[in-house]
Design a protein around this motif. Structure first.
Motif, PDB file in Angstrom:
ATOM      1  N   ILE A 100       1.148  16.297  94.961  1.00  0.00           N
ATOM      2  CA  ILE A 100       1.780  16.457  96.276  1.00  0.00           C
ATOM      3  C   ILE A 100       3.289  16.257  96.116  1.00  0.00           C
ATOM      4  N   PHE A 101       4.062  17.201  96.629  1.00  0.00           N
ATOM      5  CA  PHE A 101       5.528  17.146  96.529  1.00  0.00           C
ATOM      6  C   PHE A 101       6.113  16.956  97.924  1.00  0.00           C
ATOM      7  N   SER A 102       7.159  16.093  98.041  1.00  0.00           N
ATOM      8  CA  SER A 102       7.801  15.923  99.338  1.00  0.00           C
ATOM      9  C   SER A 102       9.245  15.480  99.146  1.00  0.00           C
ATOM     10  N   VAL A 103      10.051  15.734 100.185  1.00  0.00           N
ATOM     11  CA  VAL A 103      11.448  15.279 100.148  1.00  0.00           C
ATOM     12  C   VAL A 103      11.726  14.512 101.438  1.00  0.00           C
ATOM     13  N   ALA A 104      12.626  13.523 101.345  1.00  0.00           N
ATOM     14  CA  ALA A 104      12.986  12.755 102.545  1.00  0.00           C
ATOM     15  C   ALA A 104      14.377  12.192 102.362  1.00  0.00           C
ATOM     16  N   SER A 105      15.076  12.038 103.475  1.00  0.00           N
ATOM     17  CA  SER A 105      16.393  11.416 103.437  1.00  0.00           C
ATOM     18  C   SER A 105      16.557  10.615 104.721  1.00  0.00           C
ATOM     19  N   GLY A 106      17.004   9.383 104.579  1.00  0.00           N
ATOM     20  CA  GLY A 106      17.180   8.529 105.759  1.00  0.00           C
ATOM     21  C   GLY A 106      15.948   7.666 105.993  1.00  0.00           C
ATOM     22  N   HIS A 107      16.162   6.498 106.570  1.00  0.00           N
ATOM     23  CA  HIS A 107      15.084   5.516 106.737  1.00  0.00           C
ATOM     24  C   HIS A 107      13.935   6.031 107.606  1.00  0.00           C
ATOM     25  N   LEU A 108      14.261   6.805 108.650  1.00  0.00           N
ATOM     26  CA  LEU A 108      13.188   7.277 109.537  1.00  0.00           C
ATOM     27  C   LEU A 108      12.240   8.206 108.777  1.00  0.00           C
ATOM     28  N   TYR A 109      12.805   9.156 108.043  1.00  0.00           N
ATOM     29  CA  TYR A 109      11.941  10.104 107.339  1.00  0.00           C
ATOM     30  C   TYR A 109      11.202   9.437 106.182  1.00  0.00           C
ATOM     31  N   GLU A 110      11.793   8.393 105.601  1.00  0.00           N
ATOM     32  CA  GLU A 110      11.074   7.648 104.568  1.00  0.00           C
ATOM     33  C   GLU A 110       9.905   6.874 105.195  1.00  0.00           C
ATOM     34  N   LYS A 140     -10.927  11.872  97.781  1.00  0.00           N
ATOM     35  CA  LYS A 140     -11.445  10.994  96.721  1.00  0.00           C
ATOM     36  C   LYS A 140     -10.807  11.369  95.383  1.00  0.00           C
ATOM     37  N   THR A 141     -10.080  12.493  95.364  1.00  0.00           N
ATOM     38  CA  THR A 141      -9.434  12.965  94.126  1.00  0.00           C
ATOM     39  C   THR A 141      -8.204  12.102  93.838  1.00  0.00           C
ATOM     40  N   PRO A 142      -7.963  11.748  92.554  1.00  0.00           N
ATOM     41  CA  PRO A 142      -6.729  11.011  92.230  1.00  0.00           C
ATOM     42  C   PRO A 142      -5.498  11.808  92.699  1.00  0.00           C
ATOM     43  N   VAL A 143      -4.515  11.105  93.232  1.00  0.00           N
ATOM     44  CA  VAL A 143      -3.333  11.780  93.784  1.00  0.00           C
ATOM     45  C   VAL A 143      -2.085  11.366  92.995  1.00  0.00           C
ATOM     46  N   LYS A 144      -1.242  12.373  92.747  1.00  0.00           N
ATOM     47  CA  LYS A 144       0.078  12.071  92.171  1.00  0.00           C
ATOM     48  C   LYS A 144       1.129  12.646  93.114  1.00  0.00           C
ATOM     49  N   PHE A 145       2.021  11.767  93.599  1.00  0.00           N
ATOM     50  CA  PHE A 145       3.091  12.205  94.481  1.00  0.00           C
ATOM     51  C   PHE A 145       4.355  12.477  93.657  1.00  0.00           C
ATOM     52  N   TRP A 146       5.033  13.540  94.006  1.00  0.00           N
ATOM     53  CA  TRP A 146       6.302  13.898  93.361  1.00  0.00           C
ATOM     54  C   TRP A 146       7.382  13.862  94.441  1.00  0.00           C
ATOM     55  N   PHE A 147       8.410  13.032  94.246  1.00  0.00           N
ATOM     56  CA  PHE A 147       9.470  12.922  95.249  1.00  0.00           C
ATOM     57  C   PHE A 147      10.795  13.353  94.634  1.00  0.00           C
ATOM     58  N   ILE A 194       0.892  22.816  93.025  1.00  0.00           N
ATOM     59  CA  ILE A 194       1.528  21.714  93.734  1.00  0.00           C
ATOM     60  C   ILE A 194       1.478  22.033  95.224  1.00  0.00           C
ATOM     61  N   ILE A 195       1.281  20.988  96.036  1.00  0.00           N
ATOM     62  CA  ILE A 195       1.259  21.191  97.492  1.00  0.00           C
ATOM     63  C   ILE A 195       2.471  20.476  98.070  1.00  0.00           C
ATOM     64  N   PHE A 196       3.305  21.226  98.795  1.00  0.00           N
ATOM     65  CA  PHE A 196       4.427  20.583  99.480  1.00  0.00           C
ATOM     66  C   PHE A 196       3.962  20.148 100.866  1.00  0.00           C
ATOM     67  N   VAL A 197       4.196  18.873 101.198  1.00  0.00           N
ATOM     68  CA  VAL A 197       3.853  18.357 102.525  1.00  0.00           C
ATOM     69  C   VAL A 197       5.112  17.709 103.104  1.00  0.00           C
ATOM     70  N   ASP A 198       5.515  18.175 104.292  1.00  0.00           N
ATOM     71  CA  ASP A 198       6.687  17.598 104.949  1.00  0.00           C
ATOM     72  C   ASP A 198       6.467  16.107 105.206  1.00  0.00           C
ATOM     73  N   ALA A 199       7.559  15.342 105.183  1.00  0.00           N
ATOM     74  CA  ALA A 199       7.442  13.895 105.366  1.00  0.00           C
ATOM     75  C   ALA A 199       6.866  13.544 106.738  1.00  0.00           C
ATOM     76  N   ASP A 200       7.201  14.343 107.742  1.00  0.00           N
ATOM     77  CA  ASP A 200       6.758  13.979 109.100  1.00  0.00           C
ATOM     78  C   ASP A 200       5.417  14.621 109.458  1.00  0.00           C
ATOM     79  N   GLN A 201       4.526  14.692 108.478  1.00  0.00           N
ATOM     80  CA  GLN A 201       3.218  15.304 108.718  1.00  0.00           C
ATOM     81  C   GLN A 201       2.130  14.246 108.574  1.00  0.00           C
TER      82      GLN A 201
END
Length: 1560
Positions: free
Chosen positions: A1263-1273, A1288-1295, A1359-1366
């Motif tokens: 899973i890939f995502s980007v964030a900037s600022g405390h609210l989006y984090e 149940k699948t192991p997850v790896k996040f990419w930031f 890779i799946i991109f998921v917005d931070a506010d999702q």
């Protein structure tokens, strides 16, 4: 009195409550420890040459003993004083600037890093490494040296400091790792320098600080921006942060004027009102900082109003005002609207703008700086590179100043276009002795090819060699037919011919030149005669075929023999008479000697040789296995040059291509590597010695190299052949021992050359083999006596007679010198002078040869206008032709142009000739930069700010063109202020204003962090370093902080409790501090496959050090073959990554690196803050030529690869590949539709089958995502939790690491531990060649889509991109495994179901409606990428290409991450995901929410509801997730606080630690 009354009235109205000032500070520190100033100074001095470096080292041998007793300021001043012994005043100022910038810190730290790689022995303040073995003691050196011979020598880097000992290569290399100035260094240095002088070892010094200071340095040379954010949608976190206790020093800002009050002056005049004045200033600022928006009519003239304000105040304050207006514009804008603009100023600006536009292409609003005419592009250049430019210019400016050239003449000479040294000279190939086998322009076999040169500009497929009926490409082979190597070269030439490669091939046969010779006894002569016979009787192509079949009869390892020739002649031409063809009286012997004479005259090296378009190939390139590839590569490289010539109109349809080639500046009549070498050394004639006496040898020996040179130049006498104006353009000095035959011959050749060449003069320097005495200087004294007593013509004739061998023999047999005198000579004067000449001045000349020219006694050298050639080998001959070549090269540099300018000065011919020699040496020795521009203005009364330089000092001519309200002005104004503090400048600043502004020209506050010298605190300690201070900011706007750093810096925030993306001063009580760190310096490169000329997409490189070879890795893009790697100062090894990259490819050559071009391991040393860009050329291994990097099995490939697959790895295989490609490309128009449809299908992903044999990789959800600022984090953490809860699948996040806050980076590891997921922070620096975005939000959007192919390792398939506010409500494994039907990525289309939002659906009208047709517009909040497919069809490269084209228009791509893939939908297919994968309240109706698999918190353009409120209302589980994360963060915080308390040791323990550190 009036002032006091006004002040009193104002102060009465102000409340006395004094609040702490609010503001923002940003600082940037290096990742490595502070480096000592002394070592940085040594690096600065070392750039002026090795000699100066070692002299400085000797001067400061034990300087660090003063460190303890002196204050830091005194010690710093002591270092500057010591450096001043080797530097001019100007250079001392540049040194201070370099130390303030810490410009040489990376060079010092690079050595430190290399030492760590050794690694250093335990508790060792200094140590030596002798061929891999270490010692901390001088006593062990002898023992280690004895054993060194058996071990390999260490690798030495280009920047290593090698002691000036005897140059021997067969002795051990000793590397000393030590800190200059320490006692330990001195003891090692004493021993090693003595041994180096004796020639028993090579001594190399590398900096090593055994106990580096723990504190980090603060850096400068970067910008900090506080941009005003839009508050249309509230996106600020409501979590409270602890305020920092930092106070800010506001005194610096007191000098600024606020509403007409100069507070610095007022505080001095009224110290008793100090507190009140602070409060008044604050009150006035708050009323000034009115951020109420301006009306459009108020904005129109702002740029001119700012210029009028700047021009109205005293000029010394004008730059500071420009800095203040541009850097604080949002709060100054309103005050500018009241400024009146004079009509004459407006008119003058417009006239100057018209002139600038016509002359240098600068338009209104542009910002440019020119230093001495050199253009400084502030988008590319930074203070570090500007320092280098200032240093380079200093040498030339001081040189011209010392030579007495002042004022306008300085500018004229500086702007002379000095021709850059060619690195590839060519021979003229229009020579009758070349036997051309084919002629592309006239031979019938090329009849079907087009003839027009415009064909070069026709578009074709990459790597295709265009078949045009012109002799663009010419190969000449110099061969001795009997040599073994000739066999393969002739066969290769035939392959080129047979495959119709557009290459004209010629031979020069170098055979025996005796008059009477029998072809039956000399195979070379026999071969030549047989070839002539076949060419005469049949044709040249038949002769080539015969050569090949003749050589086919020669076994491998054998030479061509007479028997083979005779047998071939009998078999092929039975009726011919062997005697008539091969015998002594052969009729086919015509021009046999020509080839050998041409070869000798060219001065080329050993046979066999090849010239491509006249340029000789190096011996390494002559390997027949490599030659094929090299010639094809040269053809492709040269095509680009021809294309440019055609485009620029230099090569037209009527041109003869070969004549055009041979008329280029790099074509010479003869090759002499010594003359044509690019590595050139020059004498420095710019010194002004106190004495000019060479009779006193002792005094002369104490002079340094520059002073010795100046004395010799002053005392030199010449044989001249002047031009009509009495001047000489070229001055040659001949050094040698005239008692030797070789010395006499060299001078005689020079004098023959003088007779034939007007404008040349020759001086003679004696360099006797032994100690100069009367016996071994007879000839030279005779020459010198004739100079002093005879007329020029008589002296020249006498010396020429004297140099002939018969004269020497007569003298040796006892003939007296007077008996050799000639009739027209004044015998008495000669004899008197000859008999009384002392030899002391000859001893001085011998010293000059030894110390300056680096010639041992008896060795020869030639100096031409200061350029040193030599020493020559004893047998090496420097012929009259060589002197002609040397003169041509000298004149074509800058000598002719310098002479023309010097002539205008109206000096006596002798002085003028001296000046031409000295100025030419100075200008040609200077590094070649770009062309200098002559920037001048029509009028300069009202629109140009003038600052005059100090008189009688070296000055820099600086012209700045700037609109005071632009981003360039924000950076340029502080730069110009510092520049004027560092060096003496003549400054002109033109106000290049824009008229009729329709929007605010600047929407940010800005600071440029730069200082001209190291600053100290009141207690004489060094200040912590430069920091960006923002004071008196308006409190209402929402600000985001951006660091604007040099291109190669990767920086990250390391400490700040505040949200740097959303700074709201109303909500903070004191100062917002932001601490950044220079985490990495970037190593960038471009990589190409030599065979195809294309970038090898998907090729992986690794970067590491000797002890840790895999520290960073990267993937090569197709755009420009670009790659980037993170590094830091030190020596790095670049390799192909183990696995497919290493299996399929090999590195062939590389440029810009620090290892030899053909070395397998590419070594790169990073030792400065500058960008490091390298070029790497690779090639597929012969057995892997059919393999493709991006497919592990032979899946369907592009059209060219299918052709490649048919080729085979043998000589000519690549030729066949190119030949097929060329013919296919030519016929492409006939089958375009068929091919293109399959080509299109492969690009857009039609009909690709899933590869069943794909390896089963570990089942991980990426899973890939980007964030900037405390609210989006905060949103991001909740999104992660929702993902984890539903799979149940192991997850790896990419930031994306670039914009994460310090607090997120600190806590993510704790979260990973608690919830059991993996994570990785990825980082990519926006490439410099890709159009830059300036707004932070748009940069982040760019990162979402533009670098997907290079951000992740090749092992990641999807890779799946998921917005931070999702918030995720389903298992994303389902999305990962979804069949994308051959498309590289899948997006969800925007919902249509919420009907009340119809008016906001922009994609249903206008451009988008027509562009998309029946397709849907997709949202970028969630998408899945098949990275294998994405890379295979070069989707990333296509997206970047389209982005580059569209982003130049500021109005396009308004939602960059979303608009770009939708715009490219026809080129890069999108798989539309089922609607349930993304539900968002703004666009989807409430009924569909039940089936939603993810919920996105889209902004609502109708209600503008804040995100936090929307989250809690729309997603019930969101609050629960939020509370869970808050509890986790609270626990982490508590654990951290407890750990800190435990860690704090007692003061006594701390002292112990400190003492221990000191002892180490």
């Amino acid at each position: 009195m009036r002032t006091i009354i006004v002040l009193s009235l104002l102060l009465v109205n102000i409340h006395r409550t004094i609040s702490a000032p609010k503001g923002v500070t940003a600082s940037l520190r290096a990742k490595w420890s502070m480096t000592p100033f002394l070592l940085e100074t040594s690096e600065f001095i070392g750039e002026d040459g090795n000699e100066k470096f070692w002299q400085f080292v000797d001067t400061v041998k034990e300087l660090t003993v003063y460190k303890q007793g002196e204050s830091v300021r005194s010690y710093y001043n002591l270092i500057i004083k010591k450096a001043g012994q080797f530097l001019t005043d100007l250079q001392v100022n540049l040194l201070k600037f370099a130390l303030a910038l810490r410009s040489y810190s990376p060079a010092v730290h690079a050595s430190q890093q290399i030492a760590r790689d050794e690694p250093p022995p335990e508790a060792c303040p200094a140590f030596v490494s002798i061929h891999g073995q270490h010692s901390c003691s001088t006593k062990d050196i002898k023992k280690l040296l004895k054993a060194a011979a058996g071990r390999p020598k260490p690798y030495l880097y280009k920047n290593d400091r090698t002691y000036l000992g005897v140059n021997k290569t067969d002795v051990p290399v000793v590397i000393l790792y030590a800190e200059i100035g320490t006692k330990k260094f001195t003891s090692f240095h004493k021993v090693l320098s003595e041994k180096a002088q004796q020639g028993t070892l090579i001594y190399v010094l590398r900096h090593f600080v055994a106990d580096p200071k723990p504190q980090k340095m603060l850096l400068s040379g970067y910008g900090v921006e506080l941009a005003i954010k839009s508050t249309e949608y509230k996106a600020v976190d409501d979590t409270k942060v602890k305020d920092s206790k930092t106070a800010i020093n506001t005194e610096d800002d007191d000098n600024d004027e606020v509403q007409g009050f100069f507070f610095g002056t007022l505080k001095k005049s009224h110290p008793e009102l100090q507190e009140n004045l602070v409060e008044l200033r604050k009150h006035l600022l708050e009323s000034t900082n009115d951020m109420a928006p301006l009306k459009v009519w108020e904005m129109q003239d702002l740029s001119f109003q700012a210029a009028a304000r700047i021009m109205s105040i005293p000029k010394f304050d004008a730059l500071k005002l420009m800095r203040d207006l541009s850097q604080n514009f949002p709060s100054k804008a309103r005050s500018l609207t009241r400024v009146a603009v004079k009509q004459e100023m407006r008119k003058e600006i417009e006239e100057n703008q018209k002139h600038l536009s016509e002359t240098i292409g600068v338009h209104p609003g542009d910002g440019e700086i020119f230093i001495n005419g050199l253009h400084i592009d502030l988008d590319i250049q930074n203070p570090f590179s500007i320092l280098d430019i200032l240093r380079g210019e200093a040498r030339v400016l001081e040189g011209l100043h010392n030579l007495g050239i002042k004022g306008e003449h300085q500018g004229k000479l500086l702007r002379l276009p000095v021709n850059a040294v060619d690195d590839s000279y060519a021979l003229d190939i229009r020579h009758p002795s070349i036997m051309w086998i084919n002629d592309i322009e006239n031979d019938p076999m090329y009849r079907s090819w087009p003839t027009g040169v415009q064909e070069l500009l026709r578009a074709t497929f990459p790597g295709v060699i265009r078949q045009i009926r012109r002799n663009f490409f010419n190969l000449v082979l110099f061969l001795d037919p009997v040599q073994e190597e000739s066999v393969e070269l002739v066969k290769l030439a035939e392959l080129f011919y047979k495959h119709k490669i557009p290459l004209r091939i010629g031979f020069v046969f170098v055979v025996n030149t005796k008059d009477e010779i029998d072809g039956f006894s000399d195979a070379g002569v026999g071969f030549y005669r047989l070839l002539n016979y076949i060419a005469d009787e049949y044709d040249l192509s038949q002769a080539l075929m015969s050569m090949v079949s003749l050589y086919n009869k020669v076994d491998v390892g054998e030479k061509l023999s007479v028997d083979t020739l005779s047998a071939y002649l009998k078999r092929k031409f039975p009726k011919a008479s062997p005697e008539r063809i091969l015998g002594v009286e052969s009729e086919y012997d015509d021009k046999r000697k020509d080839g050998a004479l041409f070869y000798k005259k060219t001065g080329l090296g050993a046979l066999p040789l090849a010239l491509f378009n006249g340029v000789p190939l190096s011996p390494d390139e002559m390997d027949p296995d490599e030659l094929e590839t090299i010639i094809l590569q040269r053809i492709m490289d040269t095509t680009t040059t021809f294309q440019r010539a055609v485009f620029m109109g230099q090569l037209t349809e009527g041109s003869d291509v070969v004549d055009y080639l041979m008329e280029q500046a790099n074509v010479v009549p003869r090759m002499n590597p010594l003359i044509l070498s690019t590595d050139r050394k020059y004498l420095d004639f710019t010194a002004k010695p106190v004495v000019d006496d060479w009779e006193d040898t002792t005094m002369f020996s104490y002079l340094d190299a520059r002073d010795k040179t100046a004395v010799v130049a002053k005392r030199m006498k010449y044989f001249t052949n002047s031009d009509e104006d009495g001047m000489s353009t070229v001055t040659m000095w001949i050094a040698g021992d005239l008692e030797r035959v070789s010395g006499r011959k060299l001078l005689l050749n020079a004098l023959k050359h003088v007779n034939a060449s007007p404008g040349v003069r020759v001086g003679v320097i004696d360099n006797p083999s032994g100690k100069p005495s009367e016996d071994n200087t007879v000839l030279y004294r005779a020459i010198w006596a004739s100079f002093l007593t005879q007329k020029k013509k008589a002296a020249l004739e006498f010396v020429q007679k004297l140099l002939k061998e018969e004269s020497s023999q007569l003298l040796q047999q006892g003939t007296k010198m007077k008996d050799l005198l000639m009739q027209e000579m004044d015998e008495d004067a000669f004899e008197k002078k000859f008999n009384t000449l002392e030899v002391d001045f000859i001893r001085s000349q011998q010293l000059f040869c030894r110390d300056v020219l680096k010639l041992s006694p008896g060795e020869r050298g030639v100096i031409s206008n200061g350029r040193i050639l030599g020493p020559f080998e004893e047998q090496e001959e420097f012929t009259v032709e060589d002197f002609h070549l040397l003169e041509k090269i000298t004149r074509s540099g800058s000598a002719e142009k310098v002479k023309a300018k010097v002539k205008q000065m109206g000096m006596k011919p002798k002085h003028a000739s001296d000046l031409v020699m000295k100025v030419d040496a100075l200008l040609t020795a200077a590094p070649k930069g770009e062309v200098r521009r002559d920037v001048h203005f029509i009028k300069d009364s009202h629109s140009i700010l003038h600052l005059s330089p100090r008189e009688n000092e070296v000055f820099y001519d600086v012209v700045a063109i700037v609109d005071p309200l632009t981003r360039q002005a924000q950076k340029m104004s502080p730069l110009l202020i510092v520049l004027s503090q560092v060096v003496n400048v003549r400054l002109q600043v033109f106000m290049n204003c824009r008229a009729k502004l329709s929007e605010m020209p600047l929407k940010s506050f800005y600071r440029f962090v730069l200082e001209s010298d190291v600053t100290f605190l009141a207690n004489d300690t060094v200040s912590p370093g430069p920091v960006a201070h923002f004071m008196e900011l308006p409190e209402s706007p929402l600000l985001t902080l951006n660091m604007i750093t040099p291109e190669s810096w990767i920086v990250q925030a390391v400490r700040s409790p505040h949200d740097l993306d959303n700074i709201h001063l109303q909500e903070v009580s004191r100062v917002v501090t932001a601490e950044y760190e220079l985490e990495h310096l970037l190593l960038e490169g471009h990589c190409f496959d030599l065979s195809t000329g294309q970038p090898p997409r998907g090729l992986q490189f690794t970067l590491g050090m000797r002890r840790d070879p895999l520290m960073y890795d990267t993937i090569v893009m197709a755009n420009l073959g670009y790659f980037q790697l993170k590094a830091n100062p030190g020596a790095w090894i670049l390799r192909l990554r183990e696995g497919r990259s290493e299996d399929i490819y090999q590195v062939l050559t590389h440029d810009g690196t620090d290892s030899p071009v053909d070395a397998g391991d590419v070594i790169v040393v990073l030792n400065s803050f500058h960008s490091k860009i390298i070029k790497v050329r690779v090639q597929k291994k012969a057995e892997k030529i059919n393999e493709d990097l991006l497919s592990e099995t032979n899946e369907s490939k592009g059209i060219w690869d299918s052709i490649a697959r048919r080729s085979y790895s043998s000589p000519g295989s690549r030729l066949q590949y190119y030949a097929v490609r060329s013919s296919l490309a030519k016929n492409m128009c006939f089958c375009r539709y068929v091919v293109w449809s399959t080509f299109e299908k492969s690009i857009t992903g039609g009909g690709s089958k899933k590869d069943d044999g794909e390896k089963k990789r570990e089942d991980v959800l990426n899973i890939f995502s980007v964030a900037s600022g405390h609210l989006y984090e905060r949103f991001l953490r909740i999104m992660m939790l929702s993902v984890l809860r539903h799979t149940k699948t192991p997850v790896k996040f990419w930031f994306l690491k670039n914009y994460l806050s310090p607090s997120f980076k600190e806590t993510i590891s704790h979260m990973a531990e608690s919830y059991g997921f993996q994570y990785e922070l990825v980082q990519y620096k926006w490439p410099r060649w890709l159009h830059q975005q300036t707004e932070k939000q748009r940069i982040i959007w760019g990162y979402k889509i533009l670098f997907l192919d290079v951000l992740f390792p090749l092992a990641v398939d999807k890779i799946i991109f998921v917005d931070a506010d999702q918030i995720v409500r389903a298992d994303l494994k389902e999305l990962r495994d979804l069949d994308l039907k051959g498309a590289p990525y899948g997006y969800t289309p925007f919902c249509d179901s919420r009907k009340e939002m119809e008016g906001y659906r922009f994609w249903k009208t206008g451009y988008w409606a027509s562009h998309l047709g029946h397709r849907k517009y997709h949202i970028s909040a969630l998408y899945v990428v098949d990275l294998k497919k994405f890379r295979k069809i070069a989707a990333g490269d296509r997206l970047r290409g389209q982005y580059q084209a569209l982003s130049q228009d500021p109005n396009s791509l308004s939602n960059l991450d979303q608009d770009l893939p939708n715009n490219m939908i026809h080129q890069v297919a999108i798989r539309s995901l089922p609607q349930e994968w993304l539900w968002c309240e703004t666009w989807c109706d409430d009924a569909s929410k039940v089936t939603a698999k993810t919920i996105d918190l889209c902004n609502n353009p109708k209600t503008k509801e804040p995100k936090l409120m929307a989250a809690a209302r729309i997603v019930p589980e969101w609050v629960e997730y939020d509370n869970e994360i808050k509890q986790l963060l609270r626990r982490v915080q508590e654990q951290g606080d407890t750990a800190k308390e435990k860690q704090t040791p007692s003061t006594s323990q701390q002292k112990k630690v400190d003492n221990l550190r000191d002892e180490l």
